[in-house]
Design a protein around this motif. Structure first.
Motif, PDB file in Angstrom:
ATOM      1  N   ARG A 205       0.823  -1.227   0.000  1.00 57.62           N
ATOM      2  CA  ARG A 205       0.000   0.000   0.000  1.00 57.62           C
ATOM      3  C   ARG A 205       0.845   1.259   0.000  1.00 57.62           C
ATOM      4  O   ARG A 205       0.543   2.231  -0.682  1.00 57.62           O
ATOM      5  N   GLY A 206       1.884   1.287   0.808  1.00 59.79           N
ATOM      6  CA  GLY A 206       2.660   2.501   1.021  1.00 59.79           C
ATOM      7  C   GLY A 206       2.298   3.160   2.333  1.00 59.79           C
ATOM      8  O   GLY A 206       1.243   2.895   2.919  1.00 59.79           O
ATOM      9  N   LEU A 226       5.152   6.308  -0.549  1.00 62.76           N
ATOM     10  CA  LEU A 226       3.841   6.784  -0.109  1.00 62.76           C
ATOM     11  C   LEU A 226       2.681   6.060  -0.771  1.00 62.76           C
ATOM     12  O   LEU A 226       2.751   5.658  -1.937  1.00 62.76           O
ATOM     13  N   ARG A 227       1.611   5.950  -0.050  1.00 61.32           N
ATOM     14  CA  ARG A 227       0.342   5.484  -0.610  1.00 61.32           C
ATOM     15  C   ARG A 227      -0.256   6.595  -1.477  1.00 61.32           C
ATOM     16  O   ARG A 227       0.145   7.772  -1.363  1.00 61.32           O
ATOM     17  N   PRO A 228      -1.231   6.275  -2.325  1.00 56.35           N
ATOM     18  CA  PRO A 228      -1.940   7.339  -3.047  1.00 56.35           C
ATOM     19  C   PRO A 228      -2.529   8.362  -2.061  1.00 56.35           C
ATOM     20  O   PRO A 228      -3.079   7.986  -1.018  1.00 56.35           O
ATOM     21  N   ARG A 229      -2.352   9.620  -2.377  1.00 56.58           N
ATOM     22  CA  ARG A 229      -2.800  10.751  -1.557  1.00 56.58           C
ATOM     23  C   ARG A 229      -2.059  10.842  -0.218  1.00 56.58           C
ATOM     24  O   ARG A 229      -2.523  11.492   0.710  1.00 56.58           O
ATOM     25  N   SER A 255      -1.224  11.263  -6.820  1.00 58.13           N
ATOM     26  CA  SER A 255      -1.897  12.462  -6.291  1.00 58.13           C
ATOM     27  C   SER A 255      -1.403  12.778  -4.878  1.00 58.13           C
ATOM     28  O   SER A 255      -2.180  12.962  -3.946  1.00 58.13           O
ATOM     29  N   LEU A 256      -0.071  12.831  -4.754  1.00 56.42           N
ATOM     30  CA  LEU A 256       0.555  13.032  -3.449  1.00 56.42           C
ATOM     31  C   LEU A 256       0.479  14.493  -3.012  1.00 56.42           C
ATOM     32  O   LEU A 256       0.310  15.405  -3.826  1.00 56.42           O
TER      33      LEU A 256
END
Length: 322
Positions: A205-206, A226-229, A255-256
């Protein structure tokens, strides 16, 4: 009195011990006898010229000690009180000035050296975990330099908020210290790719947030962790500043969010400063927050102290003790 002076920017050899006049506090200021000064990476940036200052100057923002004189408008601060500040006019000295708006009392139950080791890095860690990305129970944070001064405090505060912590360190000894402090996992970056390990430890996932004080060398891999967002919090430049990048990079990687916080914006008022520091001091007095002093140097060894923190071989806080 003695003070370290910088007449030209450059390496640690530019730190010169000199005799200078004792400063007199102006309106709204106090003078304090420095019992301990905290070293911070911002001092290196001032010395190198990355963060320019008018020269000559005495470096050092963080000091704790005893008030020896007070200017007009010093409010209820009195000579003889133990105080600490993260906005000294030059902490690498026998005595220094500080504005009362940037001054906090050191409470009983907290040693003066502990206050010097805690204040700036503790306020930074508190703001990072509680406001920049307010961690919630169950979230996962990746903390770079997890065995450093900010890293050890940030790990503890993150755990207090119920987060899971993955700490990045450079040696096995630092990994043991990070885990001892509360990190759930410690990644030794000399032999592991931390972005891959972060993905593996989160089942692909991150992480929710990366707290990155390293800068240039870890920037892209931090984004890849990182995970999305998720949010990338870049708060230091130990390896050099992050290079310019297109905002489209954040889109491409999920979309970080990206932020570069400044400590001063999170203690913007005396009330906010005293609220944050008061909570930190309470945790220390209660034994709920451990402050690790790694090394102590005499004032005359300021250059050696700078070499130590730039080597990234230190753990915890480095102090100058005049």
């Amino acid at each position: 009195m003695r003070a370290i002076r910088i007449h030209e920017t450059g390496g640690p050899e530019k730190l010169r011990l000199e005799d200078v006049p004792l400063p007199e506090p102006g309106p709204g200021e106090v003078r304090l006898r420095v019992e301990a000064a905290g070293l911070n990476y911002v001092d290196v940036y001032h010395r190198s010229g990355l963060y320019p200052r008018s020269r000559p100057f005495t470096p050092g923002l963080e000091a704790a000690g005893v008030i020896t004189a007070a200017g007009t408008g010093a409010g209820d601060f009195r000579v003889g009180e133990r105080v600490a500040t993260a906005r000294a006019s030059g902490a690498y000295a026998d005595e220094t000035l500080a504005p009362v708006a940037e001054l906090v009392r050191v409470p009983d139950g907290v040693a003066t050296e502990t206050a010097a080791a805690l204040l700036l890095q503790g306020l930074t860690a508190h703001a990072l975990a509680c406001d920049v990305f307010p961690l919630k129970a169950g979230e996962v944070a990746l903390v770079h330099a997890a065995a450093g001064g900010v890293g050890l405090l940030l790990t503890q505060i993150a755990k207090k908020r119920g987060a899971r912590v993955i700490g990045c360190v450079s040696t096995d000894a630092k990994a043991a210290l990070a885990r001892e402090t509360g990190a759930d996992h410690a990644i030794v970056t000399a032999r592991e790719t931390f972005a891959e390990s972060a993905r593996r430890l989160t089942d692909g996932r991150g992480v929710d947030v990366v707290y990155d004080s390293v800068g240039k060398d870890t920037f892209e891999a931090s984004l890849n962790s990182l995970r999305p967002r998720g949010m990338m919090v870049s708060y230091g430049n130990a390896s050099g500043p992050v290079p310019a990048f297109s905002p489209l990079l954040l889109t491409q990687k999920g979309s970080l969010f990206f932020t570069r916080p400044s400590f001063g914006h999170y203690v913007a008022t005396p009330g906010e400063l005293r609220e944050r520091s008061g909570e930190l001091f309470r945790w220390v007095a209660q034994g709920a927050l451990k402050v690790r002093v790694g090394e102590k140097f005499p004032l005359a060894a300021a250059a050696e102290a700078h070499r130590a923190i730039e080597s990234r071989k230190t753990t915890g806080k480095v102090l100058l003790v005049p």
